[in-house]
Write a protein that holds these residues in place. Structure first.
Motif, PDB file in Angstrom:
ATOM      1  N   UNK A 170       0.626  -1.077   0.329  1.00 28.36           N
ATOM      2  CA  UNK A 170      -0.303   0.120  -0.349  1.00 28.36           C
ATOM      3  C   UNK A 170       0.819   1.476   0.300  1.00 28.36           C
ATOM      4  N   UNK A 171       1.820   1.080   0.698  1.00 26.71           N
ATOM      5  CA  UNK A 171       2.907   2.506   1.020  1.00 26.71           C
ATOM      6  C   UNK A 171       3.323   3.045  -0.359  1.00 26.71           C
ATOM      7  N   UNK A 172       4.014   1.750  -0.991  1.00 31.23           N
ATOM      8  CA  UNK A 172       4.722   1.862  -2.448  1.00 31.23           C
ATOM      9  C   UNK A 172       3.893   2.332  -3.633  1.00 31.23           C
ATOM     10  N   UNK A 173       2.561   1.615  -3.539  1.00 37.35           N
ATOM     11  CA  UNK A 173       1.393   1.756  -5.159  1.00 37.35           C
ATOM     12  C   UNK A 173       1.235   3.349  -4.448  1.00 37.35           C
ATOM     13  N   UNK A 174       0.747   3.365  -3.068  1.00 37.03           N
ATOM     14  CA  UNK A 174       0.330   5.141  -2.798  1.00 37.03           C
ATOM     15  C   UNK A 174       1.269   6.245  -3.179  1.00 37.03           C
ATOM     16  N   UNK A 175       2.487   5.859  -3.158  1.00 36.44           N
ATOM     17  CA  UNK A 175       3.728   7.073  -2.997  1.00 36.44           C
ATOM     18  C   UNK A 175       4.040   6.879  -5.195  1.00 36.44           C
ATOM     19  N   UNK A 176       3.624   5.728  -5.535  1.00 35.65           N
ATOM     20  CA  UNK A 176       4.256   5.612  -7.297  1.00 35.65           C
ATOM     21  C   UNK A 176       2.239   7.078  -7.177  1.00 35.65           C
ATOM     22  N   UNK A 177       1.897   6.744  -7.443  1.00 35.43           N
ATOM     23  CA  UNK A 177       0.543   7.812  -7.617  1.00 35.43           C
ATOM     24  C   UNK A 177       1.220   9.316  -7.042  1.00 35.43           C
ATOM     25  N   UNK A 178       1.812   9.126  -5.710  1.00 38.79           N
ATOM     26  CA  UNK A 178       2.070  10.532  -5.334  1.00 38.79           C
ATOM     27  C   UNK A 178       3.207  11.505  -6.348  1.00 38.79           C
TER      28      UNK A 178
END
Length: 322
Positions: A170-178
């Motif tokens: 979740x941290x990685x994928x939300x970070x990618x969107x950011x």
């Protein structure tokens, strides 16, 4: 659908990516391979990436046997060295690079209290750092050459909504969107588009989820998934996602950047950028006592977390595991 027939059918139309070159990380199998096949079917020469030579070679063969053009770089995504090797390969082999799809990823699912440093770091390194290093290398090369390019980063519903047992993912994928939203601002002047895609499809991960059992079983039999999954859940095959990837990697999407596009089954979505849903003011600010006595009244209904699925029809309920 037979892959040879798929290439033949598309060749009847003008290939939207003819003469272009695309890199797809993590494309030896699964969703990544579907993206690579679609890009090749639309005319792009594709750089396959995987950690297994055997898997990468098989992916290249599948594309070339169907009439496409592909070659492979075998290396784990995450490091600057791998990012440079991928971009260098594209220029040295094909003389150019037009699009980059950052798909590579791994899973190390555990609840917070059981997740180790190694579990967390491994997922962050491949998904988040790997996306960063590959995009930085491609964007730097394009800016130096004064050429345009298209970047498509792969997100997940978990990054948008959260999911039990997937802190690292979740941290990685939300970070990618950011990062995508930031890069869209930074690279707009250079004519480089950057978008994220949120796929919902049958994968090795969803195969283990009982809720999707009937859909995955139908897909494995080569049958169409039940309409409930394709329409109500927007859940389909890897090929259902691939067309959106190819579109965003093409000049047809030149005016689209900084967007988060969800796709799966028969459904296409545009995710909103986070916005405040409630705004209230209090003269003098908000003290502890103010919030303790009136937080709920002030902000209203709280936001939900996690994916919310509708009730499965009885005929699509998963069968008990023996």
């Amino acid at each position: 659908m037979d892959e040879d027939l798929q290439i033949e059918r598309k060749s009847e139309n003008a290939m939207t990516l003819t003469g272009t070159v695309a890199i797809v990380t993590g494309s030896g199998q699964g969703l990544g391979l579907a993206y690579a096949r679609e890009l090749a079917a639309q005319g792009a020469s594709v750089v396959i990436n995987d950690v297994s030579q055997e898997t990468a070679d098989a992916a290249v063969k599948q594309i070339t046997d169907a009439g496409g053009t592909a070659s492979a770089v075998v290396a784990p995504v995450g490091s600057t060295e791998t990012a440079k090797a991928l971009v260098d390969h594209a220029y040295e082999t094909y003389g150019r690079l037009d699009s980059l799809v950052t798909n590579a990823g791994i899973l190390r699912d555990r609840t917070l209290w059981k997740m180790t440093d190694e579990d967390f770091d491994a997922v962050i390194n491949v998904h988040l750092r790997g996306t960063f290093t590959c995009v930085r290398e491609a964007a730097t090369r394009w800016r130096e050459a004064g050429t345009q390019g298209h970047i498509v980063c792969i997100g997940s519903p978990t990054g948008q909504r959260g999911n039990f047992g997937q802190t690292n993912y979740a941290a990685a994928k939300s970070g990618i969107v950011g990062m995508v939203r930031t890069w869209a601002l930074e690279l707009k002047k250079a004519g480089i588009t950057v978008n994220a895609v949120i796929p919902v499809a049958a994968t090795a991960m969803t195969k283990t989820v009982p809720f999707f059992q009937k859909a995955v079983e139908a897909d494995e039999r080569g049958e169409a998934m039940p309409e409930f999954f394709r329409k109500e859940l927007g859940f389909g095959t890897a090929d259902d996602v691939a067309g959106t990837i190819a579109f965003l990697a093409s000049d047809a999407a030149n005016g689209i950047t900084g967007q988060v596009v969800g796709v799966g089954g028969d459904r296409l979505q545009l995710w909103s950028h986070p916005e405040a849903v409630t705004t209230v003011y209090r003269e003098g600010g908000w003290s502890y006592d103010d919030l303790a006595s009136g937080f709920s009244d002030a902000v209203g209904e709280l936001q939900s977390v996690g994916e919310k699925f509708p009730q499965l029809p009885d005929e699509l309920a998963p069968e008990p595991r023996s």
